[in-house]
Design an enzyme around this catalytic site. Structure first.
Site, PDB file in Angstrom:
ATOM      1  N   MET A 122      67.847  44.421  27.513  1.00  0.00           N
ATOM      2  CA  MET A 122      68.454  46.347  28.148  1.00  0.00           C
ATOM      3  C   MET A 122      68.308  46.188  26.805  1.00  0.00           C
ATOM      4  O   MET A 122      69.229  46.673  26.107  1.00  0.00           O
ATOM      5  CB  MET A 122      69.345  45.716  28.745  1.00  0.00           C
ATOM      6  CG  MET A 122      69.592  45.343  30.185  1.00  0.00           C
ATOM      7  SD  MET A 122      71.317  45.320  31.109  1.00  0.00           S
ATOM      8  CE  MET A 122      72.320  44.171  29.745  1.00  0.00           C
ATOM      9  N   CYS A 169      58.918  48.317  32.185  1.00  0.00           N
ATOM     10  CA  CYS A 169      59.584  49.302  31.908  1.00  0.00           C
ATOM     11  C   CYS A 169      59.079  50.538  32.284  1.00  0.00           C
ATOM     12  O   CYS A 169      57.901  51.042  32.741  1.00  0.00           O
ATOM     13  CB  CYS A 169      59.728  49.168  30.361  1.00  0.00           C
ATOM     14  SG  CYS A 169      60.084  51.346  29.684  1.00  0.00           S
TER      15      CYS A 169
HETATM   16  C1  LIG Z   1      69.955  50.010  30.405  1.00  0.00           C
HETATM   17  C2  LIG Z   1      68.880  49.047  30.292  1.00  0.00           C
HETATM   18  C3  LIG Z   1      67.986  49.154  29.338  1.00  0.00           C
HETATM   19  C4  LIG Z   1      66.989  47.894  29.669  1.00  0.00           C
HETATM   20  N1  LIG Z   1      66.009  47.147  29.404  1.00  0.00           N
HETATM   21  C5  LIG Z   1      64.852  46.732  29.204  1.00  0.00           C
HETATM   22  C6  LIG Z   1      64.529  45.934  28.292  1.00  0.00           C
HETATM   23  O1  LIG Z   1      64.325  46.102  27.245  1.00  0.00           O
HETATM   24  N2  LIG Z   1      63.200  44.971  28.853  1.00  0.00           N
HETATM   25  C7  LIG Z   1      63.041  44.790  30.080  1.00  0.00           C
HETATM   26  O2  LIG Z   1      62.334  43.659  30.712  1.00  0.00           O
HETATM   27  N3  LIG Z   1      64.396  45.100  31.099  1.00  0.00           N
HETATM   28  C8  LIG Z   1      64.584  46.232  30.703  1.00  0.00           C
HETATM   29  N4  LIG Z   1      65.481  46.487  31.996  1.00  0.00           N
HETATM   30  C9  LIG Z   1      65.526  45.900  33.021  1.00  0.00           C
HETATM   31  C10 LIG Z   1      66.779  45.146  33.023  1.00  0.00           C
HETATM   32  O3  LIG Z   1      65.987  44.045  32.674  1.00  0.00           O
HETATM   33  C11 LIG Z   1      67.036  44.817  34.648  1.00  0.00           C
HETATM   34  O4  LIG Z   1      65.933  44.242  35.086  1.00  0.00           O
HETATM   35  C12 LIG Z   1      67.815  45.687  35.461  1.00  0.00           C
HETATM   36  O5  LIG Z   1      68.229  46.505  34.973  1.00  0.00           O
HETATM   37  C13 LIG Z   1      67.685  45.085  37.023  1.00  0.00           C
HETATM   38  O6  LIG Z   1      68.571  43.939  36.776  1.00  0.00           O
HETATM   39  P1  LIG Z   1      69.586  44.225  37.928  1.00  0.00           P
HETATM   40  O7  LIG Z   1      70.052  45.379  38.901  1.00  0.00           O
HETATM   41  O8  LIG Z   1      70.821  42.782  37.416  1.00  0.00           O
HETATM   42  O9  LIG Z   1      70.537  45.282  36.351  1.00  0.00           O
HETATM   43  C14 LIG Z   1      66.852  47.528  31.317  1.00  0.00           C
HETATM   44  C15 LIG Z   1      67.639  47.841  32.659  1.00  0.00           C
HETATM   45  C16 LIG Z   1      69.256  49.232  31.804  1.00  0.00           C
HETATM   46  C17 LIG Z   1      70.489  49.158  32.636  1.00  0.00           C
END
Ligand SMILES: Cc1cc2nc3c(=O)[nH]c(=O)nc-3n(C[C@H](O)[C@H](O)[C@H](O)COP(=O)(O)O)c2cc1C
Length: 307
Positions: free
Chosen positions: A15, A97
């Site tokens: 993230m 992304c």
């Molecule tokens: C603040 C934020 C930053 C993120 N940055 C990335 C990242 O750098 N690389 C990536 O593959 N996914 C990124 N994501 C996506 C998360 O890794 C994840 O796939 C997404 O939040 C869904 O999972 P969750 O429902 O558990 O949050 C980001 C998500 C958030 C909320």
């Protein structure tokens, strides 16, 4: 090359502006079995961009660890991976992304529409970097495209893949469609890491059960509660749900402050805001934190709250 053996099935998601070294160590302390850096620009790495190299810092406690790269030029990606690989167990390619800036350059989720390019990149990484190569992707750009793409990725030699069960168009809205994770798991034989909307121990086990995926990855729920990993492990063992007191949440803030001594006070403030969301008297506490102008002030406010 095979994906590392992990001590449990629960992985911290990459993230931006959240999963730095201090945050990763904190989540590991509460049970996360693996973590990734936030997405880092392969071009910035080969150009020695100091901020990017700082974000790639890791240490002995931060294991196993994946380096997540974004880019689209196979040579640049291979060079970036080789430059940093000695510190990493896995190199991960970002195909998820959704941000306009990233997609406009053909990076991240934009690549979901380019099967041939993805094949070329994954093959180049597999052949040119002596580490397991993984991919983190969404289910598609506008429509679901993952089912064909995952086979291309597997054939190209990837060691595992993470699937966030939303399209790029969905961004973070709507519900993740876990059925896609199930279909992906059935379509490939490499380990599949399911991701999207796990925010409780029950949902974590439900995702494993419904999709038969090998691991799950947790993002936003960990951003607000790094103890979620402990909560899941406890629930898995006992069937009990742990409740966290405000004191425990404040303790998390102190633990983070200790781990991120070098970090800015703005970051600490942000993290404390996440961790204290929903606690009694939290609105007042967060207003005070918001007005704080130094780390000392933040620590003082937290101490006062704990008295
Ligand atoms: C603040 C934020 C930053 C993120 N940055 C990335 C990242 O750098 N690389 C990536 O593959 N996914 C990124 N994501 C996506 C998360 O890794 C994840 O796939 C997404 O939040 C869904 O999972 P969750 O429902 O558990 O949050 C980001 C998500 C958030 C909320």
């Amino acid at each position: 090359m095979t994906f590392p053996n992990l001590k449990n099935r629960f992985i911290l998601a990459p993230m931006v502006d959240v999963s730095n070294l201090a945050f990763r160590i904190l989540c590991r302390k509460y049970g996360a079995s693996m973590a990734y850096t936030e997405q880092l620009s392969s071009l910035a790495i080969i150009r020695d961009n100091p901020r990017t190299l700082h974000l790639a810092e890791t240490n002995e406690e931060d294991k196993p660890i994946g380096l997540q790269l974004f880019g689209r030029n196979p040579e640049v990606l291979v060079e970036a991976a080789n430059k940093l690989k000695k510190n990493f167990d896995v190199i991960d390619l970002n195909l998820g992304c959704p941000s306009k800036k990233i997609v406009a350059q053909g990076y991240g989720a934009a690549l979901l529409q380019e099967k041939e390019k993805v094949k070329e990149i994954v093959q180049a990484l597999v052949q040119g970097v002596n580490k397991p190569i993984t991919v983190k992707m969404r289910s598609g750009f506008k429509k679901v495209e993952a089912l064909e793409l995952v086979q291309v990725i597997e054939k190209a030699g990837a060691s595992a893949l993470t699937i966030h069960a939303r399209t790029r168009e969905q961004q973070y809205s709507g519900k993740a469609d876990w059925n896609i994770i199930k279909q992906v798991k059935e379509a490939v034989s490499i380990p599949v890491i399911g991701n999207g909307d796990v925010d409780s121990p029950q949902k974590a086990l439900q995702l494993l059960d419904e999709t038969r995926c090998d691991y799950i990855m947790i993002g936003r729920a960990a951003q607000h509660n790094p103890m979620i990993f402990k909560d899941i492990l406890h629930y898995e063992k006992t069937g009990e749900i742990l409740e966290h007191t405000p004191e425990e949440k404040i303790k998390l803030c102190f633990e983070y402050a200790e781990l991120d001594k070098e970090g800015s006070f703005v970051r600490l403030k942000q993290i404390c805001q996440y961790f204290t969301k929903g606690i009694t008297g939290g609105a007042k506490l967060r207003a005070q934190l918001n007005a704080a102008r130094s780390k000392e002030e933040i620590v003082g406010i937290l101490k006062e709250y704990s008295l």
